[in-house]
Motif scaffolding. Structure first.
Motif, PDB file in Angstrom:
ATOM      1  N   HIS A 100      24.006  27.500  46.279  1.00 28.28           N
ATOM      2  CA  HIS A 100      23.604  28.295  47.443  1.00 28.28           C
ATOM      3  C   HIS A 100      23.386  27.430  48.674  1.00 28.28           C
ATOM      4  CE1 HIS A 100      21.702  31.332  49.909  1.00 28.28           C
ATOM      5  NE2 HIS A 100      20.659  30.533  50.053  1.00 28.28           N
ATOM      6  N   ASP A 101      22.754  26.274  48.494  1.00 27.14           N
ATOM      7  CA  ASP A 101      22.413  25.416  49.628  1.00 27.14           C
ATOM      8  C   ASP A 101      22.374  23.976  49.133  1.00 27.14           C
ATOM      9  OD1 ASP A 101      21.330  24.043  51.755  1.00 27.14           O
ATOM     10  OD2 ASP A 101      19.711  25.476  52.136  1.00 27.14           O
ATOM     11  N   ASP A 102      23.430  23.218  49.439  1.00 22.76           N
ATOM     12  CA  ASP A 102      23.502  21.857  48.905  1.00 22.76           C
ATOM     13  C   ASP A 102      22.521  20.903  49.563  1.00 22.76           C
ATOM     14  OD1 ASP A 102      24.666  21.476  51.374  1.00 22.76           O
ATOM     15  OD2 ASP A 102      26.675  21.045  50.605  1.00 22.76           O
ATOM     16  N   ALA A 103      21.787  21.378  50.567  1.00 27.91           N
ATOM     17  CA  ALA A 103      20.764  20.542  51.195  1.00 27.91           C
ATOM     18  C   ALA A 103      19.437  20.595  50.449  1.00 27.91           C
ATOM     19  CB  ALA A 103      20.549  20.966  52.644  1.00 27.91           C
ATOM     20  N   LEU A 104      19.299  21.527  49.511  1.00 32.04           N
ATOM     21  CA  LEU A 104      18.051  21.666  48.776  1.00 32.04           C
ATOM     22  C   LEU A 104      17.851  20.510  47.802  1.00 32.04           C
ATOM     23  CD1 LEU A 104      18.124  25.490  47.922  1.00 32.04           C
ATOM     24  CD2 LEU A 104      16.633  24.348  49.574  1.00 32.04           C
ATOM     25  N   GLU A 105      16.621  19.981  47.768  1.00 34.21           N
ATOM     26  CA  GLU A 105      16.251  18.970  46.794  1.00 34.21           C
ATOM     27  C   GLU A 105      15.736  19.681  45.547  1.00 34.21           C
ATOM     28  OE1 GLU A 105      16.505  15.695  46.842  1.00 34.21           O
ATOM     29  OE2 GLU A 105      17.374  15.582  48.865  1.00 34.21           O
ATOM     30  N   VAL A 106      16.350  19.388  44.389  1.00 32.88           N
ATOM     31  CA  VAL A 106      16.002  20.095  43.156  1.00 32.88           C
ATOM     32  C   VAL A 106      15.588  19.104  42.074  1.00 32.88           C
ATOM     33  CG1 VAL A 106      16.759  21.723  41.398  1.00 32.88           C
ATOM     34  CG2 VAL A 106      17.683  21.896  43.723  1.00 32.88           C
ATOM     35  N   THR A 107      14.425  19.357  41.458  1.00 31.63           N
ATOM     36  CA  THR A 107      13.929  18.555  40.338  1.00 31.63           C
ATOM     37  C   THR A 107      13.797  19.455  39.124  1.00 31.63           C
ATOM     38  OG1 THR A 107      12.664  17.110  41.819  1.00 31.63           O
ATOM     39  CG2 THR A 107      12.023  17.120  39.500  1.00 31.63           C
ATOM     40  N   THR A 108      14.279  19.013  37.960  1.00 27.60           N
ATOM     41  CA  THR A 108      14.179  19.815  36.744  1.00 27.60           C
ATOM     42  C   THR A 108      13.310  19.111  35.709  1.00 27.60           C
ATOM     43  OG1 THR A 108      16.182  18.850  35.781  1.00 27.60           O
ATOM     44  CG2 THR A 108      16.451  20.826  37.122  1.00 27.60           C
ATOM     45  N   THR A 109      12.550  19.912  34.953  1.00 25.08           N
ATOM     46  CA  THR A 109      11.641  19.357  33.937  1.00 25.08           C
ATOM     47  C   THR A 109      11.568  20.308  32.750  1.00 25.08           C
ATOM     48  OG1 THR A 109      10.275  18.308  35.638  1.00 25.08           O
ATOM     49  CG2 THR A 109       9.297  18.566  33.460  1.00 25.08           C
ATOM     50  N   VAL A 110      11.576  19.747  31.551  1.00 23.49           N
ATOM     51  CA  VAL A 110      11.328  20.499  30.317  1.00 23.49           C
ATOM     52  C   VAL A 110      10.139  19.848  29.631  1.00 23.49           C
ATOM     53  CG1 VAL A 110      12.189  21.090  28.029  1.00 23.49           C
ATOM     54  CG2 VAL A 110      13.700  21.272  30.007  1.00 23.49           C
ATOM     55  N   THR A 111       9.190  20.670  29.175  1.00 27.78           N
ATOM     56  CA  THR A 111       8.005  20.128  28.518  1.00 27.78           C
ATOM     57  C   THR A 111       7.555  21.060  27.406  1.00 27.78           C
ATOM     58  OG1 THR A 111       5.788  19.220  28.922  1.00 27.78           O
ATOM     59  CG2 THR A 111       6.351  21.257  30.066  1.00 27.78           C
ATOM     60  N   ARG A 112       6.676  20.573  26.555  1.00 31.05           N
ATOM     61  CA  ARG A 112       6.059  21.405  25.522  1.00 31.05           C
ATOM     62  C   ARG A 112       4.621  21.690  25.911  1.00 31.05           C
ATOM     63  NH1 ARG A 112       7.497  18.615  19.658  1.00 31.05           N
ATOM     64  NH2 ARG A 112       9.745  18.278  19.998  1.00 31.05           N
ATOM     65  N   GLY A 113       4.112  22.838  25.460  1.00 32.07           N
ATOM     66  CA  GLY A 113       2.717  23.148  25.726  1.00 32.07           C
ATOM     67  C   GLY A 113       2.469  24.638  25.754  1.00 32.07           C
ATOM     68  N   THR A 114       1.288  25.012  26.213  1.00 29.92           N
ATOM     69  CA  THR A 114       0.965  26.417  26.446  1.00 29.92           C
ATOM     70  C   THR A 114       1.544  26.769  27.813  1.00 29.92           C
ATOM     71  OG1 THR A 114      -1.079  26.218  25.194  1.00 29.92           O
ATOM     72  CG2 THR A 114      -0.887  28.106  26.682  1.00 29.92           C
ATOM     73  N   PRO A 115       2.454  27.739  27.900  1.00 29.33           N
ATOM     74  CA  PRO A 115       3.226  27.956  29.122  1.00 29.33           C
ATOM     75  C   PRO A 115       2.412  28.055  30.410  1.00 29.33           C
ATOM     76  CG  PRO A 115       4.220  29.177  27.349  1.00 29.33           C
ATOM     77  CD  PRO A 115       2.962  28.588  26.791  1.00 29.33           C
ATOM     78  N   PHE A 116       1.417  28.960  30.470  1.00 32.30           N
ATOM     79  CA  PHE A 116       0.736  29.139  31.744  1.00 32.30           C
ATOM     80  C   PHE A 116      -0.087  27.901  32.118  1.00 32.30           C
ATOM     81  CE2 PHE A 116      -2.993  30.351  29.259  1.00 32.30           C
ATOM     82  CZ  PHE A 116      -4.077  30.006  30.078  1.00 32.30           C
ATOM     83  N   GLN A 117      -0.630  27.220  31.107  1.00 35.00           N
ATOM     84  CA  GLN A 117      -1.385  26.003  31.387  1.00 35.00           C
ATOM     85  C   GLN A 117      -0.465  24.887  31.881  1.00 35.00           C
ATOM     86  OE1 GLN A 117      -3.435  25.275  27.687  1.00 35.00           O
ATOM     87  NE2 GLN A 117      -5.097  26.703  28.168  1.00 35.00           N
ATOM     88  N   SER A 118       0.703  24.791  31.283  1.00 37.49           N
ATOM     89  CA  SER A 118       1.665  23.763  31.697  1.00 37.49           C
ATOM     90  C   SER A 118       2.170  24.027  33.114  1.00 37.49           C
ATOM     91  CB  SER A 118       2.838  23.713  30.721  1.00 37.49           C
ATOM     92  OG  SER A 118       2.416  23.336  29.421  1.00 37.49           O
ATOM     93  N   ILE A 119       2.398  25.298  33.434  1.00 39.30           N
ATOM     94  CA  ILE A 119       2.847  25.657  34.782  1.00 39.30           C
ATOM     95  C   ILE A 119       1.770  25.303  35.805  1.00 39.30           C
ATOM     96  CG2 ILE A 119       3.421  27.607  36.290  1.00 39.30           C
ATOM     97  CD1 ILE A 119       4.663  28.932  33.733  1.00 39.30           C
ATOM     98  N   ARG A 120       0.550  25.688  35.506  1.00 37.73           N
ATOM     99  CA  ARG A 120      -0.562  25.411  36.423  1.00 37.73           C
ATOM    100  C   ARG A 120      -0.770  23.908  36.586  1.00 37.73           C
ATOM    101  NH1 ARG A 120      -5.908  27.548  34.097  1.00 37.73           N
ATOM    102  NH2 ARG A 120      -5.642  25.644  32.875  1.00 37.73           N
ATOM    103  N   ALA A 121      -0.708  23.159  35.480  1.00 32.71           N
ATOM    104  CA  ALA A 121      -0.909  21.714  35.533  1.00 32.71           C
ATOM    105  C   ALA A 121       0.191  21.038  36.347  1.00 32.71           C
ATOM    106  CB  ALA A 121      -0.958  21.128  34.120  1.00 32.71           C
ATOM    107  N   TYR A 122       1.424  21.472  36.161  1.00 30.97           N
ATOM    108  CA  TYR A 122       2.539  20.894  36.918  1.00 30.97           C
ATOM    109  C   TYR A 122       2.339  21.152  38.411  1.00 30.97           C
ATOM    110  CZ  TYR A 122       7.346  19.675  38.198  1.00 30.97           C
ATOM    111  OH  TYR A 122       8.456  19.088  38.766  1.00 30.97           O
ATOM    112  N   ALA A 123       1.964  22.387  38.745  1.00 28.02           N
ATOM    113  CA  ALA A 123       1.754  22.732  40.153  1.00 28.02           C
ATOM    114  C   ALA A 123       0.662  21.883  40.783  1.00 28.02           C
ATOM    115  CB  ALA A 123       1.410  24.218  40.276  1.00 28.02           C
ATOM    116  N   THR A 124      -0.393  21.638  40.034  1.00 30.66           N
ATOM    117  CA  THR A 124      -1.492  20.815  40.547  1.00 30.66           C
ATOM    118  C   THR A 124      -1.077  19.354  40.690  1.00 30.66           C
ATOM    119  OG1 THR A 124      -3.140  22.281  39.530  1.00 30.66           O
ATOM    120  CG2 THR A 124      -3.862  20.054  40.124  1.00 30.66           C
TER     121      THR A 124
END
Length: 300
Positions: A80-104
Protein backbone atom coordinates in the motif's frame (compact mmCIF):
# COMPACT_ATOMS: atom_id res chain seq x y z
CA UNK A 1 0.29 20.87 14.85
CA UNK A 2 2.54 17.97 15.76
CA UNK A 3 1.76 14.51 14.48
CA UNK A 4 -0.47 12.76 17.04
CA UNK A 5 0.49 9.22 16.05
CA UNK A 6 4.08 8.05 15.56
CA UNK A 7 3.58 4.28 15.88
CA UNK A 8 0.71 1.81 15.49
CA UNK A 9 0.66 -1.75 16.81
CA UNK A 10 -1.38 -4.28 14.80
CA UNK A 11 -1.99 -7.58 16.66
CA UNK A 12 -3.03 -10.35 14.28
CA UNK A 13 -4.05 -13.99 14.32
CA UNK A 14 -4.34 -14.24 10.54
CA UNK A 15 -8.13 -14.20 10.56
CA UNK A 16 -10.43 -12.06 8.41
CA UNK A 17 -11.39 -10.07 11.51
CA UNK A 18 -7.75 -9.31 12.20
CA UNK A 19 -7.21 -8.28 8.57
CA UNK A 20 -10.13 -5.82 8.83
CA UNK A 21 -8.30 -4.15 11.71
CA UNK A 22 -5.00 -4.26 9.85
CA UNK A 23 -6.42 -2.50 6.79
CA UNK A 24 -7.77 0.40 8.85
CA UNK A 25 -4.48 0.60 10.73
CA UNK A 26 -2.44 0.67 7.53
CA UNK A 27 -4.64 3.40 6.06
CA UNK A 28 -4.28 5.46 9.26
CA UNK A 29 -0.51 4.92 9.33
CA UNK A 30 -0.23 6.05 5.72
CA UNK A 31 -2.22 9.22 6.47
CA UNK A 32 -0.23 10.07 9.60
CA UNK A 33 3.22 8.78 8.63
CA UNK A 34 3.29 6.40 11.61
CA UNK A 35 5.54 3.35 11.88
CA UNK A 36 3.77 -0.02 11.94
CA UNK A 37 4.46 -2.89 14.36
CA UNK A 38 2.79 -6.23 13.58
CA UNK A 39 2.53 -8.71 16.45
CA UNK A 40 1.22 -12.26 16.65
CA UNK A 41 1.00 -13.98 20.03
CA UNK A 42 0.99 -17.76 20.30
CA UNK A 43 -1.07 -18.45 23.39
CA UNK A 44 0.68 -20.55 26.03
CA UNK A 45 -1.77 -23.24 27.14
CA UNK A 46 -1.60 -25.37 30.26
CA UNK A 47 -3.33 -28.29 28.53
CA UNK A 48 -0.50 -28.44 25.99
CA UNK A 49 2.17 -28.31 28.69
CA UNK A 50 0.92 -31.65 30.01
CA UNK A 51 1.69 -33.31 26.67
CA UNK A 52 5.43 -32.95 26.96
CA UNK A 53 6.38 -35.15 24.01
CA UNK A 54 4.35 -33.09 21.52
CA UNK A 55 4.53 -29.59 23.01
CA UNK A 56 7.56 -28.42 21.04
CA UNK A 57 6.21 -29.57 17.70
CA UNK A 58 2.79 -28.03 18.35
CA UNK A 59 4.27 -24.68 19.34
CA UNK A 60 6.64 -24.76 16.37
CA UNK A 61 3.68 -25.26 14.05
CA UNK A 62 1.74 -22.46 15.70
CA UNK A 63 4.71 -20.12 15.48
CA UNK A 64 5.08 -20.88 11.77
CA UNK A 65 1.44 -19.88 11.29
CA UNK A 66 1.99 -16.76 13.37
CA UNK A 67 4.97 -15.83 11.17
CA UNK A 68 2.75 -16.20 8.10
CA UNK A 69 0.13 -13.99 9.73
CA UNK A 70 2.50 -11.12 10.55
CA UNK A 71 4.20 -11.30 7.16
CA UNK A 72 0.83 -11.14 5.39
CA UNK A 73 0.05 -7.86 7.17
CA UNK A 74 3.57 -6.53 6.58
CA UNK A 75 3.33 -7.31 2.86
CA UNK A 76 -0.06 -5.60 2.72
CA UNK A 77 1.37 -2.48 4.36
CA UNK A 78 4.41 -2.31 2.08
CA UNK A 79 2.27 -2.87 -1.02
CA UNK A 80 0.00 0.00 0.00
CA UNK A 81 2.75 2.46 0.93
CA UNK A 82 6.40 1.54 0.48
CA UNK A 83 7.42 4.47 2.69
CA UNK A 84 5.95 2.80 5.77
CA UNK A 85 8.39 1.37 8.32
CA UNK A 86 7.19 -2.10 9.34
CA UNK A 87 8.44 -4.28 12.22
CA UNK A 88 7.17 -7.84 12.74
CA UNK A 89 7.28 -9.91 15.94
CA UNK A 90 6.06 -13.35 17.02
CA UNK A 91 6.02 -14.25 20.71
CA UNK A 92 4.48 -16.68 23.18
CA UNK A 93 2.36 -15.67 26.14
CA UNK A 94 -1.08 -14.59 27.26
CA UNK A 95 -2.31 -12.59 24.23
CA UNK A 96 -3.74 -9.45 25.82
CA UNK A 97 -0.88 -9.21 28.32
CA UNK A 98 1.71 -9.64 25.57
CA UNK A 99 0.01 -6.98 23.44
CA UNK A 100 -0.13 -4.53 26.33
CA UNK A 101 3.49 -5.25 27.32
CA UNK A 102 4.73 -4.76 23.75
CA UNK A 103 2.86 -1.46 23.48
CA UNK A 104 4.39 -0.23 26.72
CA UNK A 105 7.91 -1.40 25.96
CA UNK A 106 7.95 0.09 22.44
CA UNK A 107 6.04 3.25 23.47
CA UNK A 108 3.31 2.54 20.94
CA UNK A 109 0.83 5.39 20.37
CA UNK A 110 -2.16 3.37 19.12
CA UNK A 111 -3.13 -0.31 19.16
CA UNK A 112 -5.35 -1.22 16.18
CA UNK A 113 -7.10 -4.57 16.15
CA UNK A 114 -10.17 -6.39 14.93
CA UNK A 115 -12.97 -7.20 17.32
CA UNK A 116 -13.38 -10.78 16.12
CA UNK A 117 -10.86 -13.46 15.27
CA UNK A 118 -10.26 -17.20 15.28
CA UNK A 119 -10.93 -19.54 18.16
CA UNK A 120 -10.20 -23.14 18.97
CA UNK A 121 -7.19 -25.00 20.37
CA UNK A 122 -4.62 -23.35 18.15
CA UNK A 123 -6.11 -19.89 17.75
CA UNK A 124 -6.54 -16.66 19.62
CA UNK A 125 -10.14 -15.50 20.10
CA UNK A 126 -9.38 -11.95 19.10
CA UNK A 127 -12.74 -10.66 20.31
CA UNK A 128 -12.10 -11.46 23.95
CA UNK A 129 -8.50 -10.37 23.58
CA UNK A 130 -9.65 -7.01 22.24
CA UNK A 131 -11.96 -6.52 25.21
CA UNK A 132 -9.15 -7.27 27.66
CA UNK A 133 -6.82 -4.90 25.84
CA UNK A 134 -9.51 -2.20 25.92
CA UNK A 135 -9.92 -2.64 29.68
CA UNK A 136 -6.23 -2.59 30.55
CA UNK A 137 -4.26 -0.66 27.91
CA UNK A 138 -2.93 2.79 28.73
CA UNK A 139 -2.85 3.83 25.08
CA UNK A 140 -5.74 4.39 22.63
CA UNK A 141 -7.18 1.30 20.94
CA UNK A 142 -8.71 1.39 17.46
CA UNK A 143 -11.29 -1.41 17.59
CA UNK A 144 -12.40 -2.47 14.11
CA UNK A 145 -15.47 -4.68 13.53
CA UNK A 146 -15.31 -7.16 10.63
CA UNK A 147 -18.26 -5.43 8.95
CA UNK A 148 -15.95 -2.52 8.09
CA UNK A 149 -13.70 -4.67 5.94
CA UNK A 150 -12.68 -3.09 2.62
CA UNK A 151 -11.21 -4.92 -0.33
CA UNK A 152 -8.90 -2.01 -1.11
CA UNK A 153 -7.08 0.06 1.49
CA UNK A 154 -7.17 2.99 -0.93
CA UNK A 155 -10.96 3.08 -0.46
CA UNK A 156 -10.70 3.66 3.30
CA UNK A 157 -11.44 7.23 4.37
CA UNK A 158 -11.50 9.15 7.65
CA UNK A 159 -13.68 12.08 6.64
CA UNK A 160 -16.23 12.32 9.46
CA UNK A 161 -15.90 11.50 13.16
CA UNK A 162 -18.50 11.11 15.89
CA UNK A 163 -17.24 12.45 19.21
CA UNK A 164 -19.60 11.57 22.11
CA UNK A 165 -19.20 13.55 25.31
CA UNK A 166 -20.50 13.53 28.87
CA UNK A 167 -18.39 16.48 29.98
CA UNK A 168 -16.07 14.27 32.05
CA UNK A 169 -12.28 14.17 32.18
CA UNK A 170 -12.38 10.90 30.24
CA UNK A 171 -14.38 12.50 27.47
CA UNK A 172 -12.03 15.50 27.48
CA UNK A 173 -9.00 13.30 26.77
CA UNK A 174 -10.89 11.63 23.91
CA UNK A 175 -11.85 15.07 22.60
CA UNK A 176 -8.20 16.11 22.47
CA UNK A 177 -7.37 13.03 20.43
CA UNK A 178 -10.44 13.34 18.21
CA UNK A 179 -9.83 16.98 17.30
CA UNK A 180 -6.11 16.46 16.76
CA UNK A 181 -6.81 13.51 14.47
CA UNK A 182 -9.53 15.43 12.64
CA UNK A 183 -7.12 18.29 12.07
CA UNK A 184 -4.43 15.95 10.77
CA UNK A 185 -6.84 14.03 8.52
CA UNK A 186 -8.88 17.10 7.50
CA UNK A 187 -12.03 15.48 8.87
CA UNK A 188 -15.24 16.95 10.29
CA UNK A 189 -16.44 16.09 13.78
CA UNK A 190 -19.97 15.62 15.08
CA UNK A 191 -20.49 15.58 18.83
CA UNK A 192 -23.43 14.26 20.82
CA UNK A 193 -24.43 14.45 24.49
CA UNK A 194 -26.90 11.81 25.73
CA UNK A 195 -29.49 12.34 28.47
CA UNK A 196 -31.10 9.19 29.84
CA UNK A 197 -34.67 10.29 30.54
CA UNK A 198 -35.55 7.03 32.30
CA UNK A 199 -33.43 8.04 35.28
CA UNK A 200 -34.78 11.58 35.29
CA UNK A 201 -38.39 10.42 35.66
CA UNK A 202 -37.45 8.65 38.89
CA UNK A 203 -35.80 11.70 40.43
CA UNK A 204 -37.27 14.56 42.43
CA UNK A 205 -38.04 17.72 40.43
CA UNK A 206 -37.49 16.00 37.05
CA UNK A 207 -38.08 19.18 35.00
CA UNK A 208 -35.48 21.06 37.00
CA UNK A 209 -33.01 18.20 36.64
CA UNK A 210 -33.66 17.91 32.91
CA UNK A 211 -32.99 21.61 32.47
CA UNK A 212 -29.72 21.33 34.38
CA UNK A 213 -28.61 18.35 32.33
CA UNK A 214 -29.50 20.06 29.07
CA UNK A 215 -27.44 23.06 30.12
CA UNK A 216 -24.55 20.80 31.05
CA UNK A 217 -24.83 19.16 27.65
CA UNK A 218 -24.86 22.51 25.85
CA UNK A 219 -21.78 23.61 27.81
CA UNK A 220 -19.92 20.38 26.97
CA UNK A 221 -20.78 20.65 23.28
CA UNK A 222 -19.84 24.33 23.11
CA UNK A 223 -16.48 23.56 24.74
CA UNK A 224 -15.76 21.04 21.99
CA UNK A 225 -16.87 23.51 19.33
CA UNK A 226 -14.43 26.07 20.71
CA UNK A 227 -11.59 23.54 20.62
CA UNK A 228 -12.53 22.59 17.06
CA UNK A 229 -12.58 26.22 15.95
CA UNK A 230 -9.15 26.78 17.48
CA UNK A 231 -7.86 23.78 15.50
CA UNK A 232 -9.63 24.92 12.31
CA UNK A 233 -11.81 21.79 12.34
CA UNK A 234 -15.44 21.88 11.18
CA UNK A 235 -17.89 20.65 13.80
CA UNK A 236 -21.55 20.16 14.65
CA UNK A 237 -23.24 18.95 17.80
CA UNK A 238 -26.48 18.27 19.58
CA UNK A 239 -28.24 16.73 22.58
CA UNK A 240 -30.24 13.51 22.32
CA UNK A 241 -32.29 11.54 24.83
CA UNK A 242 -32.06 7.83 25.45
CA UNK A 243 -29.54 5.20 26.58
CA UNK A 244 -26.06 6.48 25.76
CA UNK A 245 -24.95 3.53 23.64
CA UNK A 246 -28.16 3.69 21.59
CA UNK A 247 -27.76 7.43 21.08
CA UNK A 248 -24.17 7.00 19.92
CA UNK A 249 -24.94 4.15 17.54
CA UNK A 250 -27.95 5.97 16.09
CA UNK A 251 -25.95 9.17 15.63
CA UNK A 252 -23.13 7.27 13.94
CA UNK A 253 -25.58 5.69 11.52
CA UNK A 254 -27.49 8.89 10.76
CA UNK A 255 -24.29 10.86 10.20
CA UNK A 256 -22.67 8.01 8.24
CA UNK A 257 -19.42 8.62 10.13
CA UNK A 258 -16.17 6.82 9.39
CA UNK A 259 -14.94 6.71 12.99
CA UNK A 260 -16.28 7.02 16.54
CA UNK A 261 -13.82 8.57 19.01
CA UNK A 262 -14.71 8.14 22.68
CA UNK A 263 -13.23 7.75 26.14
CA UNK A 264 -13.22 4.49 28.06
CA UNK A 265 -14.24 6.06 31.39
CA UNK A 266 -16.69 8.84 32.18
CA UNK A 267 -19.32 9.98 34.65
CA UNK A 268 -21.76 7.95 36.71
CA UNK A 269 -24.89 9.04 38.52
CA UNK A 270 -28.41 10.23 37.71
CA UNK A 271 -28.64 11.53 34.18
CA UNK A 272 -25.03 10.66 33.42
CA UNK A 273 -23.44 7.65 31.84
CA UNK A 274 -20.58 5.37 32.75
CA UNK A 275 -18.51 5.67 29.62
CA UNK A 276 -16.61 2.47 30.24
CA UNK A 277 -19.58 0.12 29.88
CA UNK A 278 -21.05 2.33 27.17
CA UNK A 279 -17.82 2.11 25.18
CA UNK A 280 -17.81 -1.68 25.39
CA UNK A 281 -21.42 -1.81 24.15
CA UNK A 282 -20.62 0.56 21.30
CA UNK A 283 -17.56 -1.48 20.30
CA UNK A 284 -19.67 -4.65 20.23
CA UNK A 285 -22.49 -3.14 18.16
CA UNK A 286 -20.90 -0.49 15.93
CA UNK A 287 -20.54 -0.98 12.18
CA UNK A 288 -17.62 1.46 12.06
CA UNK A 289 -14.26 1.51 13.88
CA UNK A 290 -14.23 2.90 17.43
CA UNK A 291 -11.16 4.82 18.60
CA UNK A 292 -11.16 4.19 22.36
CA UNK A 293 -9.11 6.57 24.50
CA UNK A 294 -8.31 5.68 28.14
CA UNK A 295 -8.10 8.45 30.72
CA UNK A 296 -4.44 7.50 31.21
CA UNK A 297 -3.57 8.25 27.58
CA UNK A 298 -1.30 11.22 27.09
CA UNK A 299 -2.80 14.09 25.11
CA UNK A 300 -1.56 14.17 21.51
Amino acid sequence: MSRPINSILIPTDGSEGALAGAKRAIALASWTGADIHVLSVVAVRSDLESIMDTTDSIYASLEDEAEDAVEAVADMARAHDDALEVTTTVTRGTPFQSIRAYATRREIDVIAMGTKGRDGLDRVLLGSVTENVLRTARTPVLAVPPSTDASNIDDIVFNEFLLPTDGSDGAAVATDWGITLASRLEAMIHTVYAIETGRISQAKAPEELLGALEQRGEDAIEHIREQARDADVSSSGGIATGPAADVILTSASERDVDLIVMGTHGRTGIGQWFLGSVTENVVREADVPVFCVPVSAESP
